[in-house]
Scaffold this motif. Structure first.
Motif, PDB file in Angstrom:
ATOM      1  N   PHE A 116      52.414   9.248  46.243  1.00 16.47           N
ATOM      2  CA  PHE A 116      52.588   9.389  44.804  1.00 16.47           C
ATOM      3  C   PHE A 116      51.399  10.166  44.253  1.00 16.47           C
ATOM      4  CE2 PHE A 116      54.663   5.486  46.121  1.00 16.47           C
ATOM      5  CZ  PHE A 116      55.902   5.537  45.494  1.00 16.47           C
ATOM      6  N   HIS A 117      51.679  11.251  43.518  1.00 12.65           N
ATOM      7  CA  HIS A 117      50.605  12.080  42.959  1.00 12.65           C
ATOM      8  C   HIS A 117      50.805  12.256  41.463  1.00 12.65           C
ATOM      9  CE1 HIS A 117      48.944  16.211  41.939  1.00 12.65           C
ATOM     10  NE2 HIS A 117      47.882  15.479  42.187  1.00 12.65           N
ATOM     11  N   GLY A 118      49.781  11.906  40.702  1.00  9.84           N
ATOM     12  CA  GLY A 118      49.802  12.085  39.252  1.00  9.84           C
ATOM     13  C   GLY A 118      48.526  11.575  38.642  1.00  9.84           C
ATOM     14  N   HIS A 119      48.188  12.075  37.461  1.00  8.23           N
ATOM     15  CA  HIS A 119      47.010  11.618  36.734  1.00  8.23           C
ATOM     16  C   HIS A 119      45.733  11.809  37.559  1.00  8.23           C
ATOM     17  CE1 HIS A 119      49.917   9.779  33.965  1.00  8.23           C
ATOM     18  NE2 HIS A 119      50.545   9.384  35.068  1.00  8.23           N
ATOM     19  N   GLN A 120      45.698  12.917  38.324  1.00  7.62           N
ATOM     20  CA  GLN A 120      44.566  13.252  39.201  1.00  7.62           C
ATOM     21  C   GLN A 120      44.320  12.181  40.263  1.00  7.62           C
ATOM     22  OE1 GLN A 120      41.524  14.058  36.076  1.00  7.62           O
ATOM     23  NE2 GLN A 120      41.511  16.141  36.889  1.00  7.62           N
ATOM     24  N   VAL A 121      45.368  11.482  40.654  1.00  2.12           N
ATOM     25  CA  VAL A 121      45.269  10.431  41.660  1.00  2.12           C
ATOM     26  C   VAL A 121      46.342  10.670  42.716  1.00  2.12           C
ATOM     27  CG1 VAL A 121      45.497   7.950  42.091  1.00  2.12           C
ATOM     28  CG2 VAL A 121      44.363   8.747  40.014  1.00  2.12           C
ATOM     29  N   LEU A 122      45.991  10.435  43.993  1.00  2.00           N
ATOM     30  CA  LEU A 122      46.935  10.504  45.096  1.00  2.00           C
ATOM     31  C   LEU A 122      46.932   9.170  45.828  1.00  2.00           C
ATOM     32  CD1 LEU A 122      48.804  12.098  47.067  1.00  2.00           C
ATOM     33  CD2 LEU A 122      46.712  12.685  48.345  1.00  2.00           C
ATOM     34  N   PHE A 123      48.062   8.475  45.788  1.00  2.00           N
ATOM     35  CA  PHE A 123      48.240   7.258  46.570  1.00  2.00           C
ATOM     36  C   PHE A 123      48.954   7.667  47.860  1.00  2.00           C
ATOM     37  CE2 PHE A 123      48.390   5.573  42.104  1.00  2.00           C
ATOM     38  CZ  PHE A 123      47.180   4.897  42.160  1.00  2.00           C
ATOM     39  N   CYS A 124      48.203   7.717  48.955  1.00  2.00           N
ATOM     40  CA  CYS A 124      48.709   8.320  50.185  1.00  2.00           C
ATOM     41  C   CYS A 124      48.870   7.324  51.321  1.00  2.00           C
ATOM     42  CB  CYS A 124      47.814   9.474  50.622  1.00  2.00           C
ATOM     43  SG  CYS A 124      46.051   9.086  50.674  1.00  2.00           S
ATOM     44  N   GLY A 125      48.756   6.029  51.045  1.00  2.23           N
ATOM     45  CA  GLY A 125      49.027   5.028  52.060  1.00  2.23           C
ATOM     46  C   GLY A 125      48.188   5.212  53.304  1.00  2.23           C
ATOM     47  N   ASP A 126      48.863   5.322  54.463  1.00  2.00           N
ATOM     48  CA  ASP A 126      48.175   5.444  55.744  1.00  2.00           C
ATOM     49  C   ASP A 126      48.379   6.815  56.377  1.00  2.00           C
ATOM     50  OD1 ASP A 126      47.408   2.847  55.374  1.00  2.00           O
ATOM     51  OD2 ASP A 126      48.539   2.021  57.047  1.00  2.00           O
ATOM     52  N   THR A 127      48.674   7.835  55.571  1.00  8.70           N
ATOM     53  CA  THR A 127      48.806   9.193  56.103  1.00  8.70           C
ATOM     54  C   THR A 127      47.461   9.884  56.116  1.00  8.70           C
ATOM     55  OG1 THR A 127      51.123   9.407  55.454  1.00  8.70           O
ATOM     56  CG2 THR A 127      49.889  11.448  55.752  1.00  8.70           C
ATOM     57  N   LEU A 151      49.530  17.792  51.452  1.00  9.59           N
ATOM     58  CA  LEU A 151      48.602  17.017  50.619  1.00  9.59           C
ATOM     59  C   LEU A 151      47.337  17.823  50.328  1.00  9.59           C
ATOM     60  CD1 LEU A 151      48.847  13.427  52.151  1.00  9.59           C
ATOM     61  CD2 LEU A 151      50.045  14.345  50.146  1.00  9.59           C
ATOM     62  N   ALA A 152      46.858  18.558  51.311  1.00  6.32           N
ATOM     63  CA  ALA A 152      45.622  19.318  51.138  1.00  6.32           C
ATOM     64  C   ALA A 152      45.751  20.430  50.109  1.00  6.32           C
ATOM     65  CB  ALA A 152      45.179  19.902  52.476  1.00  6.32           C
ATOM     66  N   ARG A 153      46.991  20.847  49.808  1.00  2.00           N
ATOM     67  CA  ARG A 153      47.192  21.901  48.810  1.00  2.00           C
ATOM     68  C   ARG A 153      47.190  21.375  47.374  1.00  2.00           C
ATOM     69  NH1 ARG A 153      50.680  24.089  52.970  1.00  2.00           N
ATOM     70  NH2 ARG A 153      52.537  23.086  52.096  1.00  2.00           N
ATOM     71  N   LEU A 154      47.113  20.080  47.189  1.00  4.42           N
ATOM     72  CA  LEU A 154      47.013  19.526  45.839  1.00  4.42           C
ATOM     73  C   LEU A 154      45.643  19.859  45.255  1.00  4.42           C
ATOM     74  CD1 LEU A 154      48.674  16.049  46.515  1.00  4.42           C
ATOM     75  CD2 LEU A 154      49.703  18.007  45.340  1.00  4.42           C
ATOM     76  N   PRO A 155      45.472  19.755  43.934  1.00  2.51           N
ATOM     77  CA  PRO A 155      44.189  20.135  43.315  1.00  2.51           C
ATOM     78  C   PRO A 155      42.995  19.395  43.914  1.00  2.51           C
ATOM     79  CG  PRO A 155      45.872  19.870  41.635  1.00  2.51           C
ATOM     80  CD  PRO A 155      46.482  19.397  42.920  1.00  2.51           C
ATOM     81  N   GLY A 156      41.881  20.115  44.022  1.00  6.03           N
ATOM     82  CA  GLY A 156      40.699  19.569  44.674  1.00  6.03           C
ATOM     83  C   GLY A 156      40.091  18.371  43.992  1.00  6.03           C
ATOM     84  N   ASP A 157      40.307  18.233  42.671  1.00  8.97           N
ATOM     85  CA  ASP A 157      39.720  17.088  41.963  1.00  8.97           C
ATOM     86  C   ASP A 157      40.597  15.839  42.053  1.00  8.97           C
ATOM     87  OD1 ASP A 157      41.775  17.908  40.297  1.00  8.97           O
ATOM     88  OD2 ASP A 157      40.549  18.054  38.487  1.00  8.97           O
ATOM     89  N   THR A 158      41.695  15.913  42.813  1.00  9.42           N
ATOM     90  CA  THR A 158      42.555  14.748  42.998  1.00  9.42           C
ATOM     91  C   THR A 158      41.795  13.648  43.730  1.00  9.42           C
ATOM     92  OG1 THR A 158      44.519  16.151  43.118  1.00  9.42           O
ATOM     93  CG2 THR A 158      44.713  13.932  44.020  1.00  9.42           C
ATOM     94  N   ARG A 159      41.865  12.434  43.203  1.00 13.62           N
ATOM     95  CA  ARG A 159      41.204  11.301  43.856  1.00 13.62           C
ATOM     96  C   ARG A 159      42.117  10.729  44.942  1.00 13.62           C
ATOM     97  NH1 ARG A 159      39.795   8.123  38.440  1.00 13.62           N
ATOM     98  NH2 ARG A 159      41.677   9.279  37.807  1.00 13.62           N
ATOM     99  N   VAL A 160      41.571  10.619  46.132  1.00 14.49           N
ATOM    100  CA  VAL A 160      42.333  10.188  47.303  1.00 14.49           C
ATOM    101  C   VAL A 160      42.214   8.676  47.444  1.00 14.49           C
ATOM    102  CG1 VAL A 160      42.570  10.384  49.802  1.00 14.49           C
ATOM    103  CG2 VAL A 160      41.973  12.408  48.434  1.00 14.49           C
ATOM    104  N   CYS A 161      43.345   7.988  47.265  1.00 17.62           N
ATOM    105  CA  CYS A 161      43.392   6.528  47.304  1.00 17.62           C
ATOM    106  C   CYS A 161      44.236   6.110  48.497  1.00 17.62           C
ATOM    107  CB  CYS A 161      43.993   5.981  46.000  1.00 17.62           C
ATOM    108  SG  CYS A 161      43.077   6.457  44.524  1.00 17.62           S
TER     109      CYS A 161
END
Length: 254
Positions: A116-127, A151-161
């Motif tokens: 799930f990607h939105g609000h400068q946040v990426l919830f990426c589980g165990d990938t 996933l790596a092509r998403l904006p650089g300021d995205t927080r990886v959760c």
């Protein structure tokens, strides 16, 4: 908006996103207890997001639904997740109150894994993990590499959760693969300092991961050379390099 990891089990995180009014959502509640404690402390739970079917990511959902009847539970198209009330896939949008997330299908760790990607946040589980990636339990190296590339092509300021506190252990492996990477060295020191102080090493950012994470750097000459030395021959292509790197990590002991 408050973004906070709630500790569960030995090293899992249940991610909580909460607004100023107290309303919020949680991601991958494998254990209900930390979320119930947050509810007792004022969280008004509005929804649950699920990235994949493993029990340490979904095991607390039934108890939370008993506490908050009718709450939406948004997950992938996977019949193994019996508690989902809404199924989403690539290109769909997941909505919880005013939060809106793009859904990305990212097979590899499991075949039905989503992010799930939105609000400068990426919830990426165990990938995607900080300085690492998930094991290939169901998918192929090609699938996982494609998922990580997207996933790596998403904006650089995205927080990886991501779903686990693995950064310090991942750093030990990454430094063996890419020891001259100064950004990686700095990230490893910062992660260890946080861990020793009892603080989460997460979220990281995608910019940091692109600079430091060997699984996002399979095209880098240093990573290609390290894999070649380890397996005794040059990778045939980038998928072969990724597969060799993942097998290396599977057997790695710090």
């Amino acid at each position: 908006m408050q973004l906070r990891p709630l500790s569960a089990f030995e090293d899992n995180y249940v991610w909580m996103l909460q607004d100023a009014s107290g309303a919020g959502l949680v991601v991958d509640p494998g254990q209900a207890a930390p979320v119930l404690a947050a509810i007792d402390a004022g969280l008004q739970l509005r929804g649950i997001l699920l990235t994949h079917h493993h029990n340490d990511h979904i095991g607390g959902v039934a108890e939370l639904r008993a506490r908050v009847p009718g709450i939406p539970v948004i997950g992938p198209h996977d019949e193994r997740i019996t508690t989902a009330t809404q199924r989403v896939g690539q290109g769909d949008v997941a909505r919880v109150d005013d939060w809106v997330f793009e859904v990305h299908e990212i097979p590899g760790h499991t075949v039905s894994h989503i992010a799930f990607h939105g609000h400068q946040v990426l919830f990426c589980g165990d990938t995607l993990f900080s300085l690492g990636c998930g094991r290939l339990f169901e998918g192929t190296p090609m699938q996982m590499l494609d998922s990580l590339d997207r996933l790596a092509r998403l904006p650089g300021d995205t927080r990886v959760c991501c779903g686990h506190e693995y950064t310090v252990g991942n750093a030990a492996f990454a430094l063996v693969v890419d020891p001259d990477n100064m950004a990686l060295r700095a990230r490893a020191v910062a992660a260890r300092d946080a861990w020793l102080a009892g603080r989460p090493t997460l979220p990281s950012t995608l910019a940091d991961e692109r600079a430091c994470n060997p699984f996002l750097r399979v095209d880098a000459p240093a990573v290609q050379s390290a894999v070649a030395r380890h397996v005794g021959q040059s990778p045939r292509d980038r998928v072969d390099a990724f597969a060799g790197l993942r097998r290396w990590k599977d057997g790695f002991r710090a």
